[in-house]
Design a protein around this motif. Structure first.
Motif, PDB file in Angstrom:
ATOM      1  N   ASN A  70       0.822  -1.214   0.000  1.00 31.41           N
ATOM      2  CA  ASN A  70       0.000   0.000   0.000  1.00 31.41           C
ATOM      3  C   ASN A  70       0.859   1.270   0.000  1.00 31.41           C
ATOM      4  O   ASN A  70       0.542   2.236  -0.703  1.00 31.41           O
ATOM      5  CB  ASN A  70      -0.957  -0.012   1.197  1.00 31.41           C
ATOM      6  CG  ASN A  70      -2.195  -0.860   0.927  1.00 31.41           C
ATOM      7  OD1 ASN A  70      -2.598  -1.049  -0.218  1.00 31.41           O
ATOM      8  ND2 ASN A  70      -2.812  -1.369   1.985  1.00 31.41           N
ATOM      9  N   GLY A 104      -4.477   0.816  -8.604  1.00 35.81           N
ATOM     10  CA  GLY A 104      -5.722   0.479  -7.896  1.00 35.81           C
ATOM     11  C   GLY A 104      -5.801  -1.011  -7.598  1.00 35.81           C
ATOM     12  O   GLY A 104      -6.281  -1.428  -6.546  1.00 35.81           O
ATOM     13  N   GLY A 105      -5.315  -1.831  -8.544  1.00 42.49           N
ATOM     14  CA  GLY A 105      -5.333  -3.280  -8.336  1.00 42.49           C
ATOM     15  C   GLY A 105      -4.237  -3.736  -7.378  1.00 42.49           C
ATOM     16  O   GLY A 105      -4.391  -4.723  -6.668  1.00 42.49           O
ATOM     17  N   THR A 107      -2.824  -1.840  -4.766  1.00 42.39           N
ATOM     18  CA  THR A 107      -3.150  -1.475  -3.388  1.00 42.39           C
ATOM     19  C   THR A 107      -4.531  -2.011  -3.031  1.00 42.39           C
ATOM     20  O   THR A 107      -5.346  -2.291  -3.902  1.00 42.39           O
ATOM     21  CB  THR A 107      -3.159   0.053  -3.192  1.00 42.39           C
ATOM     22  OG1 THR A 107      -4.169   0.633  -4.014  1.00 42.39           O
ATOM     23  CG2 THR A 107      -1.808   0.654  -3.531  1.00 42.39           C
ATOM     24  N   THR A 108      -4.783  -2.151  -1.750  1.00 42.47           N
ATOM     25  CA  THR A 108      -6.071  -2.690  -1.310  1.00 42.47           C
ATOM     26  C   THR A 108      -6.485  -2.071   0.010  1.00 42.47           C
ATOM     27  O   THR A 108      -5.669  -1.926   0.925  1.00 42.47           O
ATOM     28  CB  THR A 108      -6.007  -4.225  -1.170  1.00 42.47           C
ATOM     29  OG1 THR A 108      -7.202  -4.680  -0.550  1.00 42.47           O
ATOM     30  CG2 THR A 108      -4.830  -4.677  -0.322  1.00 42.47           C
TER      31      THR A 108
ATOM     32  N   ALA B  14     -11.329  -4.254 -10.954  1.00 45.04           N
ATOM     33  CA  ALA B  14     -10.813  -2.908 -11.265  1.00 45.04           C
ATOM     34  C   ALA B  14     -11.809  -2.094 -12.109  1.00 45.04           C
ATOM     35  O   ALA B  14     -12.131  -0.960 -11.748  1.00 45.04           O
ATOM     36  CB  ALA B  14      -9.445  -3.000 -11.932  1.00 45.04           C
ATOM     37  N   ARG B  17     -14.772  -0.995 -10.008  1.00 45.15           N
ATOM     38  CA  ARG B  17     -14.507   0.188  -9.173  1.00 45.15           C
ATOM     39  C   ARG B  17     -14.707   1.460  -9.988  1.00 45.15           C
ATOM     40  O   ARG B  17     -15.365   2.403  -9.538  1.00 45.15           O
ATOM     41  CB  ARG B  17     -13.072   0.133  -8.620  1.00 45.15           C
ATOM     42  CG  ARG B  17     -12.565   1.471  -8.031  1.00 45.15           C
ATOM     43  CD  ARG B  17     -11.350   1.278  -7.132  1.00 45.15           C
ATOM     44  NE  ARG B  17     -10.444   0.274  -7.641  1.00 45.15           N
ATOM     45  CZ  ARG B  17      -9.485   0.504  -8.543  1.00 45.15           C
ATOM     46  NH1 ARG B  17      -9.300   1.730  -9.004  1.00 45.15           N
ATOM     47  NH2 ARG B  17      -8.708  -0.468  -8.975  1.00 45.15           N
ATOM     48  N   CYS B  68     -12.116  -8.362  -4.568  1.00 45.04           N
ATOM     49  CA  CYS B  68     -12.147  -7.332  -3.511  1.00 45.04           C
ATOM     50  C   CYS B  68     -10.870  -6.503  -3.505  1.00 45.04           C
ATOM     51  O   CYS B  68     -10.904  -5.294  -3.278  1.00 45.04           O
ATOM     52  CB  CYS B  68     -12.333  -7.970  -2.133  1.00 45.04           C
ATOM     53  SG  CYS B  68     -13.952  -8.657  -1.874  1.00 45.04           S
ATOM     54  N   GLY B  69      -9.733  -7.175  -3.759  1.00 47.22           N
ATOM     55  CA  GLY B  69      -8.458  -6.463  -3.755  1.00 47.22           C
ATOM     56  C   GLY B  69      -8.392  -5.392  -4.833  1.00 47.22           C
ATOM     57  O   GLY B  69      -7.880  -4.297  -4.608  1.00 47.22           O
ATOM     58  N   ALA B  70      -8.928  -5.701  -6.012  1.00 50.06           N
ATOM     59  CA  ALA B  70      -8.886  -4.733  -7.116  1.00 50.06           C
ATOM     60  C   ALA B  70     -10.042  -3.739  -7.030  1.00 50.06           C
ATOM     61  O   ALA B  70      -9.927  -2.613  -7.502  1.00 50.06           O
ATOM     62  CB  ALA B  70      -8.912  -5.463  -8.455  1.00 50.06           C
ATOM     63  N   SER B  72     -11.295  -2.555  -4.182  1.00 50.37           N
ATOM     64  CA  SER B  72     -10.899  -1.552  -3.188  1.00 50.37           C
ATOM     65  C   SER B  72      -9.527  -0.984  -3.556  1.00 50.37           C
ATOM     66  O   SER B  72      -8.797  -1.573  -4.342  1.00 50.37           O
ATOM     67  CB  SER B  72     -10.858  -2.173  -1.793  1.00 50.37           C
ATOM     68  OG  SER B  72      -9.759  -3.046  -1.660  1.00 50.37           O
ATOM     69  N   THR B  73      -9.214   0.158  -2.987  1.00 52.28           N
ATOM     70  CA  THR B  73      -7.951   0.822  -3.334  1.00 52.28           C
ATOM     71  C   THR B  73      -7.474   1.693  -2.190  1.00 52.28           C
ATOM     72  O   THR B  73      -8.264   2.390  -1.554  1.00 52.28           O
ATOM     73  CB  THR B  73      -8.110   1.682  -4.607  1.00 52.28           C
ATOM     74  OG1 THR B  73      -6.942   2.487  -4.767  1.00 52.28           O
ATOM     75  CG2 THR B  73      -9.313   2.610  -4.519  1.00 52.28           C
ATOM     76  N   TYR B  74      -6.179   1.633  -1.938  1.00 46.75           N
ATOM     77  CA  TYR B  74      -5.593   2.542  -0.950  1.00 46.75           C
ATOM     78  C   TYR B  74      -4.948   3.750  -1.637  1.00 46.75           C
ATOM     79  O   TYR B  74      -4.912   4.839  -1.094  1.00 46.75           O
ATOM     80  CB  TYR B  74      -4.554   1.815  -0.085  1.00 46.75           C
ATOM     81  CG  TYR B  74      -4.610   2.238   1.366  1.00 46.75           C
ATOM     82  CD1 TYR B  74      -5.268   1.460   2.315  1.00 46.75           C
ATOM     83  CD2 TYR B  74      -4.046   3.433   1.792  1.00 46.75           C
ATOM     84  CE1 TYR B  74      -5.355   1.854   3.633  1.00 46.75           C
ATOM     85  CE2 TYR B  74      -4.132   3.837   3.115  1.00 46.75           C
ATOM     86  CZ  TYR B  74      -4.778   3.046   4.030  1.00 46.75           C
ATOM     87  OH  TYR B  74      -4.871   3.450   5.342  1.00 46.75           O
ATOM     88  N   SER B  75      -4.455   3.532  -2.868  1.00 44.78           N
ATOM     89  CA  SER B  75      -3.763   4.608  -3.573  1.00 44.78           C
ATOM     90  C   SER B  75      -4.731   5.742  -3.919  1.00 44.78           C
ATOM     91  O   SER B  75      -4.412   6.926  -3.710  1.00 44.78           O
ATOM     92  CB  SER B  75      -3.080   4.071  -4.830  1.00 44.78           C
ATOM     93  OG  SER B  75      -3.952   3.280  -5.607  1.00 44.78           O
ATOM     94  N   THR B  76      -5.910   5.392  -4.421  1.00 44.07           N
ATOM     95  CA  THR B  76      -6.910   6.404  -4.763  1.00 44.07           C
ATOM     96  C   THR B  76      -7.359   7.146  -3.507  1.00 44.07           C
ATOM     97  O   THR B  76      -7.442   8.379  -3.490  1.00 44.07           O
ATOM     98  CB  THR B  76      -8.123   5.727  -5.439  1.00 44.07           C
ATOM     99  OG1 THR B  76      -7.673   5.067  -6.615  1.00 44.07           O
ATOM    100  CG2 THR B  76      -9.197   6.731  -5.805  1.00 44.07           C
TER     101      THR B  76
END
Lengths: 161, 120
Positions: A70, A104-105, A107-108, B14, B17, B68-70, B72-76
């Motif tokens: 992340n 986006g893919g 990071t989670t 992805a 999202r 779920c991993g794709a 969701s996003t932490y970078s965005t």
């Protein structure tokens, strides 16, 4: 809070995935171009998710692997968005492919939330809070640093040319 | 095999999202990044269900790590928070962090409860 308070260029965007206040992004799903954008996002998402999965296979058994994923992803989105959004560089599919898709893919948020919840359930409240706050601080620090370093590099390159 | 399942899940997650983010923004025009908030909360709920239900590793690779991993996003999420702060919407930046964490965590626990209710 209204659309009118926004600049109309992508430099005013808040959401890097897609911000409908930016006319070019609002229009990118019009017509057949929609499928190119979605395919770019999908392909990028596959690469990003596989890289994340690879990291977990390589370093299993610790929440700090996803922490690293992340934080790295957040630094890279900072670099990318300065170049693509503020500088308007690159192909129109670069943001969908690299930003929405790959990063986006990669990071989670969901795994992060589940890991915090599991630590809390196991009674490891201190680790849970450390991990929750540590990821937040690491991610926000990384995105800030990515943006700052890239803006400085762009400014230096501009001054030199 | 799990690599392929992660890839298939992410290939759907992805773009889902992106499309959800657009759909939310069309219906609710706001500076606050509701679209990302919704996908992160939704993916956290689904991953909570999958984790709580102790699904098979293949199912987890497809729907958990991949979808779920794709989705969701932490970078965005972190870039939006930075942008809100830079643009002077400090309250919204703080609210984005607080609400995403609280609702994301709440969604996971709700998912745990749903899964345990289903399994029993």
């Amino acid at each position: 809070m209204s659309r009118l308070s926004h600049p109309t260029g992508s430099e005013g965007a808040i959401d890097p995935d897609v911000d409908l206040h930016v006319p070019a992004q609002r229009a990118e799903t019009a017509g057949r171009g929609k499928w190119r954008v979605l395919a770019a996002i999908s392909a990028g998402g596959v690469l990003g998710a596989l890289a994340r999965y690879g990291a977990v296979v390589l370093w299993p058994g610790s929440v700090w692997t996803v922490f690293g994923v992340n934080v790295v992803g957040c630094a890279l989105i900072g670099v990318l968005m300065v170049l693509v959004s503020e500088q308007g560089r690159g192909h129109a599919l670069l943001r969908p492919f690299l930003g929405v898709g790959v990063l986006g893919g990669f990071t989670t948020f969901s795994t992060y939330a589940v890991d915090v919840a599991r630590l809390l359930e196991r009674g490891e409240a201190l680790t849970a809070m450390g991990y929750a706050a540590g990821t937040l601080a690491g991610a926000l620090g990384a995105v800030w640093a990515g943006v700052a370093v890239t803006r400085a590099a762009v400014a230096r390159a501009g001054a030199a040319s | 095999m799990n690599w392929l399942l992660v890839a298939v899940g992410a290939a759907v997650g992805a773009p889902l999202r992106y499309l959800t983010d657009r759909a939310v923004q069309v219906r609710h025009d706001s500076v606050f990044p509701w679209g990302t908030f919704v996908v992160n909360a939704g993916a956290s709920l689904l991953l909570g269900v999958l984790t709580g239900a102790l699904v098979f590793s293949g199912t987890y690779a497809l729907l958990g790590t991949g979808l779920c991993g794709a989705l969701s996003t932490y970078s965005t999420f972190s870039y939006e928070t930075l942008r809100l702060a830079e643009r002077g919407w400090t309250f919204l930046a703080v609210a984005n962090v607080g609400a995403s964490l609280l609702v994301g965590l709440g969604a996971v626990f709700l998912g745990f409860d749903v899964a345990r209710g289903l399994v029993q």
